[in-house]
Design a protein around this motif. Structure first.
Motif, PDB file in Angstrom:
ATOM      1  N   ARG A  38      -4.263   3.689  -4.891  1.00  0.00           N
ATOM      2  CA  ARG A  38      -3.206   2.957  -5.594  1.00  0.00           C
ATOM      3  C   ARG A  38      -3.033   1.546  -5.034  1.00  0.00           C
ATOM      4  O   ARG A  38      -3.038   0.568  -5.778  1.00  0.00           O
ATOM      5  N   ASP A  39      -2.885   1.442  -3.703  1.00  0.00           N
ATOM      6  CA  ASP A  39      -2.561   0.147  -3.095  1.00  0.00           C
ATOM      7  C   ASP A  39      -3.768  -0.763  -2.958  1.00  0.00           C
ATOM      8  O   ASP A  39      -3.607  -1.979  -2.868  1.00  0.00           O
ATOM      9  N   GLY A  40      -4.960  -0.177  -2.905  1.00  0.00           N
ATOM     10  CA  GLY A  40      -6.157  -1.009  -2.774  1.00  0.00           C
ATOM     11  C   GLY A  40      -6.910  -1.204  -4.065  1.00  0.00           C
ATOM     12  O   GLY A  40      -8.051  -1.684  -4.055  1.00  0.00           O
ATOM     13  N   ALA A  41      -6.283  -0.834  -5.188  1.00  0.00           N
ATOM     14  CA  ALA A  41      -6.982  -0.898  -6.473  1.00  0.00           C
ATOM     15  C   ALA A  41      -7.391  -2.322  -6.844  1.00  0.00           C
ATOM     16  O   ALA A  41      -8.403  -2.529  -7.517  1.00  0.00           O
ATOM     17  N   ILE A  44     -11.636  -5.468  -4.327  1.00  0.00           N
ATOM     18  CA  ILE A  44     -12.945  -4.958  -4.687  1.00  0.00           C
ATOM     19  C   ILE A  44     -13.644  -4.300  -3.501  1.00  0.00           C
ATOM     20  O   ILE A  44     -14.292  -3.253  -3.639  1.00  0.00           O
ATOM     21  N   GLU A  45     -13.538  -4.904  -2.291  1.00  0.00           N
ATOM     22  CA  GLU A  45     -14.244  -4.335  -1.153  1.00  0.00           C
ATOM     23  C   GLU A  45     -13.677  -2.967  -0.773  1.00  0.00           C
ATOM     24  O   GLU A  45     -14.436  -2.092  -0.330  1.00  0.00           O
ATOM     25  N   VAL A  46     -12.399  -2.776  -0.952  1.00  0.00           N
ATOM     26  CA  VAL A  46     -11.806  -1.473  -0.652  1.00  0.00           C
ATOM     27  C   VAL A  46     -12.263  -0.435  -1.674  1.00  0.00           C
ATOM     28  O   VAL A  46     -12.603   0.707  -1.333  1.00  0.00           O
ATOM     29  N   MET A  47     -12.296  -0.810  -2.945  1.00  0.00           N
ATOM     30  CA  MET A  47     -12.706   0.125  -3.983  1.00  0.00           C
ATOM     31  C   MET A  47     -14.177   0.529  -3.840  1.00  0.00           C
ATOM     32  O   MET A  47     -14.533   1.693  -4.036  1.00  0.00           O
ATOM     33  N   LEU A  54     -11.265   5.089  -9.724  1.00  0.00           N
ATOM     34  CA  LEU A  54     -11.863   4.250 -10.769  1.00  0.00           C
ATOM     35  C   LEU A  54     -10.817   3.847 -11.808  1.00  0.00           C
ATOM     36  O   LEU A  54     -10.771   2.689 -12.245  1.00  0.00           O
ATOM     37  N   LYS A  55      -9.957   4.767 -12.195  1.00  0.00           N
ATOM     38  CA  LYS A  55      -8.911   4.449 -13.164  1.00  0.00           C
ATOM     39  C   LYS A  55      -7.950   3.394 -12.612  1.00  0.00           C
ATOM     40  O   LYS A  55      -7.517   2.489 -13.332  1.00  0.00           O
ATOM     41  N   HIS A  56      -7.608   3.518 -11.325  1.00  0.00           N
ATOM     42  CA  HIS A  56      -6.752   2.503 -10.719  1.00  0.00           C
ATOM     43  C   HIS A  56      -7.437   1.136 -10.713  1.00  0.00           C
ATOM     44  O   HIS A  56      -6.799   0.101 -10.999  1.00  0.00           O
ATOM     45  N   ALA A  57      -8.728   1.124 -10.375  1.00  0.00           N
ATOM     46  CA  ALA A  57      -9.455  -0.139 -10.302  1.00  0.00           C
ATOM     47  C   ALA A  57      -9.564  -0.795 -11.676  1.00  0.00           C
ATOM     48  O   ALA A  57      -9.466  -2.028 -11.798  1.00  0.00           O
ATOM     49  N   GLU A  58      -9.755  -0.002 -12.705  1.00  0.00           N
ATOM     50  CA  GLU A  58      -9.869  -0.558 -14.049  1.00  0.00           C
ATOM     51  C   GLU A  58      -8.576  -1.238 -14.497  1.00  0.00           C
ATOM     52  O   GLU A  58      -8.613  -2.183 -15.294  1.00  0.00           O
ATOM     53  N   LEU A  59      -7.456  -0.770 -13.983  1.00  0.00           N
ATOM     54  CA  LEU A  59      -6.174  -1.375 -14.346  1.00  0.00           C
ATOM     55  C   LEU A  59      -5.807  -2.568 -13.466  1.00  0.00           C
ATOM     56  O   LEU A  59      -5.067  -3.455 -13.907  1.00  0.00           O
ATOM     57  N   ALA A  60      -6.315  -2.597 -12.234  1.00  0.00           N
ATOM     58  CA  ALA A  60      -5.860  -3.606 -11.270  1.00  0.00           C
ATOM     59  C   ALA A  60      -6.817  -4.782 -11.112  1.00  0.00           C
ATOM     60  O   ALA A  60      -6.371  -5.919 -10.899  1.00  0.00           O
ATOM     61  N   LYS A 102      -9.109  -7.852 -11.928  1.00  0.00           N
ATOM     62  CA  LYS A 102      -8.970  -8.849 -12.984  1.00  0.00           C
ATOM     63  C   LYS A 102     -10.309  -9.240 -13.601  1.00  0.00           C
ATOM     64  O   LYS A 102     -10.391  -9.534 -14.795  1.00  0.00           O
ATOM     65  N   LEU A 103     -11.356  -9.279 -12.814  1.00  0.00           N
ATOM     66  CA  LEU A 103     -12.653  -9.704 -13.328  1.00  0.00           C
ATOM     67  C   LEU A 103     -13.413  -8.524 -13.915  1.00  0.00           C
ATOM     68  O   LEU A 103     -13.542  -7.485 -13.263  1.00  0.00           O
ATOM     69  N   PRO A 104     -13.930  -8.632 -15.097  1.00  0.00           N
ATOM     70  CA  PRO A 104     -14.716  -7.531 -15.678  1.00  0.00           C
ATOM     71  C   PRO A 104     -15.953  -7.191 -14.848  1.00  0.00           C
ATOM     72  O   PRO A 104     -16.376  -6.032 -14.816  1.00  0.00           O
ATOM     73  N   GLU A 105     -16.523  -8.208 -14.195  1.00  0.00           N
ATOM     74  CA  GLU A 105     -17.704  -7.952 -13.361  1.00  0.00           C
ATOM     75  C   GLU A 105     -17.372  -7.020 -12.199  1.00  0.00           C
ATOM     76  O   GLU A 105     -18.177  -6.147 -11.848  1.00  0.00           O
ATOM     77  N   GLU A 106     -16.198  -7.224 -11.600  1.00  0.00           N
ATOM     78  CA  GLU A 106     -15.799  -6.355 -10.497  1.00  0.00           C
ATOM     79  C   GLU A 106     -15.538  -4.935 -10.986  1.00  0.00           C
ATOM     80  O   GLU A 106     -15.897  -3.954 -10.327  1.00  0.00           O
ATOM     81  N   VAL A 107     -14.898  -4.822 -12.138  1.00  0.00           N
ATOM     82  CA  VAL A 107     -14.655  -3.496 -12.706  1.00  0.00           C
ATOM     83  C   VAL A 107     -15.967  -2.783 -12.981  1.00  0.00           C
ATOM     84  O   VAL A 107     -16.119  -1.581 -12.717  1.00  0.00           O
ATOM     85  N   GLU A 108     -16.940  -3.523 -13.490  1.00  0.00           N
ATOM     86  CA  GLU A 108     -18.224  -2.921 -13.800  1.00  0.00           C
ATOM     87  C   GLU A 108     -18.949  -2.459 -12.540  1.00  0.00           C
ATOM     88  O   GLU A 108     -19.609  -1.403 -12.544  1.00  0.00           O
ATOM     89  N   ARG A 109     -18.823  -3.203 -11.444  1.00  0.00           N
ATOM     90  CA  ARG A 109     -19.457  -2.789 -10.189  1.00  0.00           C
ATOM     91  C   ARG A 109     -18.875  -1.470  -9.701  1.00  0.00           C
ATOM     92  O   ARG A 109     -19.609  -0.558  -9.296  1.00  0.00           O
ATOM     93  N   VAL A 110     -17.562  -1.361  -9.746  1.00  0.00           N
ATOM     94  CA  VAL A 110     -16.930  -0.115  -9.317  1.00  0.00           C
ATOM     95  C   VAL A 110     -17.295   1.031 -10.258  1.00  0.00           C
ATOM     96  O   VAL A 110     -17.585   2.153  -9.818  1.00  0.00           O
TER      97      VAL A 110
END
Length: 421
Positions: free
Chosen positions: A351-354, A357-360, A390-396, A398-406
């Motif tokens: 939740r807090d690290g969503a 990117i490095e934490v995820m 993954l669901k937390h990261a997708e919401l938190a 901001k960059l689509p590239e970072e979401v795609e990496r996770v």
């Protein structure tokens, strides 16, 4: 009985006065030991140490040790405050139980008491020539112990309040607790799958359950030919009206006093680490959440906590349950689920690290590593938390590239997990 003694000694280890008190008793005994040497060897032929030289040496020790002891206490309190502020207040019992700091404080206080007692006895002519020589040897020994203890303590106090040291101490305590629970998941009783019917037994107070005395429950059950079903585990908060156990009468209708049963459940105001395997995970997770707060913004500490979780659960999975025939066959105790332990460890970080990117990325890699350990329940919990993160990261993020990496990492590791299963 052994578990009861260990729990009691652990509570004493968190009290700063215990070791100094023991040191004071030894110091007084050492001061009077010299007088016993006078009575045993009145004409020993040993060198005659002058009373003036002893008085000077003891006066130096008595004048310096009290100042050093006060300085030590002040430095320790500063380190404790720093550890509580930089990590979490729940880590305070672990930091205050530091052996080197308590040992150093005990030496300083003990040396002060020894010098005062020895000085008073010396100035009143309590020692003969043999006694003065023995007192001199003991004084020199105490002085050497003080020097060694002071050097060790300076090295330790410089690290004691550091965040890295606090994390290492909490990790060690959490690992010991989890491994102890792994070896004996039902606290020595029989495994409880479904809570049996019976008369409810309530706790004597409101607070956190710190310990369950399964041995005492077994004695009660054998005496009355009953079955005891434990309803709560150490770490749970006991509220009014909440049963801590159920007693199966098996058709018996006589009136029984359940006071012995309720007394077997030790309830306190705070949680403890020894028999609560989830508390150490919670404390580590709180440290990570604090580091991820906007005011601190320290993702490196969160990554360090994730690595600690990997080490803990890896050792947990490698430890086998002790396959021994239990003598507490009338007490039924539930086990701590792996899912609950993963919830305590990873939910707050997800939740807090969503938004980091490095934490995820490290969290997904850690969960994938844990899911490959081969334990079915552990693999399922790791996979569930990987999707949760993954669901937390997708919401938190901001960059689509970072979401795609996770997402790619989570999908790849999830496919590897399904392949290994």
């Amino acid at each position: 009985m052994r578990d009861r003694i260990r729990f009691f000694l652990s509570r004493l280890g968190e009290r700063l006065w215990v070791k100094p008190l023991f040191s004071c008793v030894l110091s007084i005994a050492a001061a009077f030991l010299a007088r016993a040497a006078d009575d045993t060897f009145p004409q020993s032929g040993l060198p005659d140490i002058s009373a003036d030289s002893l008085e000077t040496l003891l006066s130096i020790i008595s004048a310096s040790m009290l100042v050093i002891a006060v300085f030590a206490v002040g430095s320790m309190l500063s380190a404790y405050a720093s550890a509580s502020g930089s990590a979490t207040p729940r880590a305070f019992p672990v930091v205050v139980a530091d052996d080197v700091s308590q040992y150093a404080l005990s030496i300083f206080v003990g040396a002060f008491i020894f010098s005062i007692v020895g000085l008073i006895a010396l100035m009143n002519g309590y020692y003969g020539s043999t006694g003065r020589f023995v007192l001199f040897v003991v004084t020199v020994t105490v002085f050497g112990i003080v020097i060694i203890g002071f050097v060790r303590w300076v090295d330790r106090i410089a690290r004691l309040g550091r965040l890295g040291t606090t994390i290492s101490k909490v990790e060690a305590v959490a690992c010991r607790s989890l491994l102890r629970n792994r070896r004996c998941p039902t606290l020595g009783g029989r495994k409880l799958v479904h809570l049996g019917d019976g008369d409810p037994v309530y706790g004597e107070s409101v607070g956190y359950l710190q310990r369950v005395d399964v041995e005492e429950l077994q004695v009660f059950a054998e005496k009355h030919d009953l079955q005891v079903y434990v309803a709560v585990l150490p770490g749970e908060f006991i509220m009014p009206g909440q049963p801590v156990a159920h007693v199966g009468r098996e058709g018996k209708s006589e009136e029984l006093d359940f006071g012995c049963v309720s007394q077997a459940f030790l309830i306190g105001k705070t949680r403890t680490f020894e028999e609560d395997p989830r508390f150490g995970l919670i404390v580590l997770s709180e440290i990570a959440s604090r580091a991820l707060s906007p005011g601190i913004n320290d993702p490196g500490t969160a990554v360090e906590i994730i690595d600690a979780f990997v080490r803990i659960f890896a050792q947990w999975s490698e430890t086998e349950e002790q396959d021994v025939a239990t003598e507490r066959d009338r007490v039924w105790v539930p086990e701590v689920s792996v899912g609950d332990m993963f919830d305590n460890a990873f939910s707050a970080i997800s939740r807090d690290g969503a938004g980091t990117i490095e934490v995820m990325l490290r969290l997904q890699s850690a969960l994938a590593s844990l899911s490959s350990l081969g334990d079915g329940e552990l693999r399922e919990a790791a996979s569930r938390h990987g999707q949760f993160a993954l669901k937390h990261a997708e919401l938190a993020l901001k960059l689509p590239e970072e979401v795609e990496r996770v997402r790619q990492l989570a999908q790849r590791e999830d496919s590897n997990t399904k392949h290994s299963s």
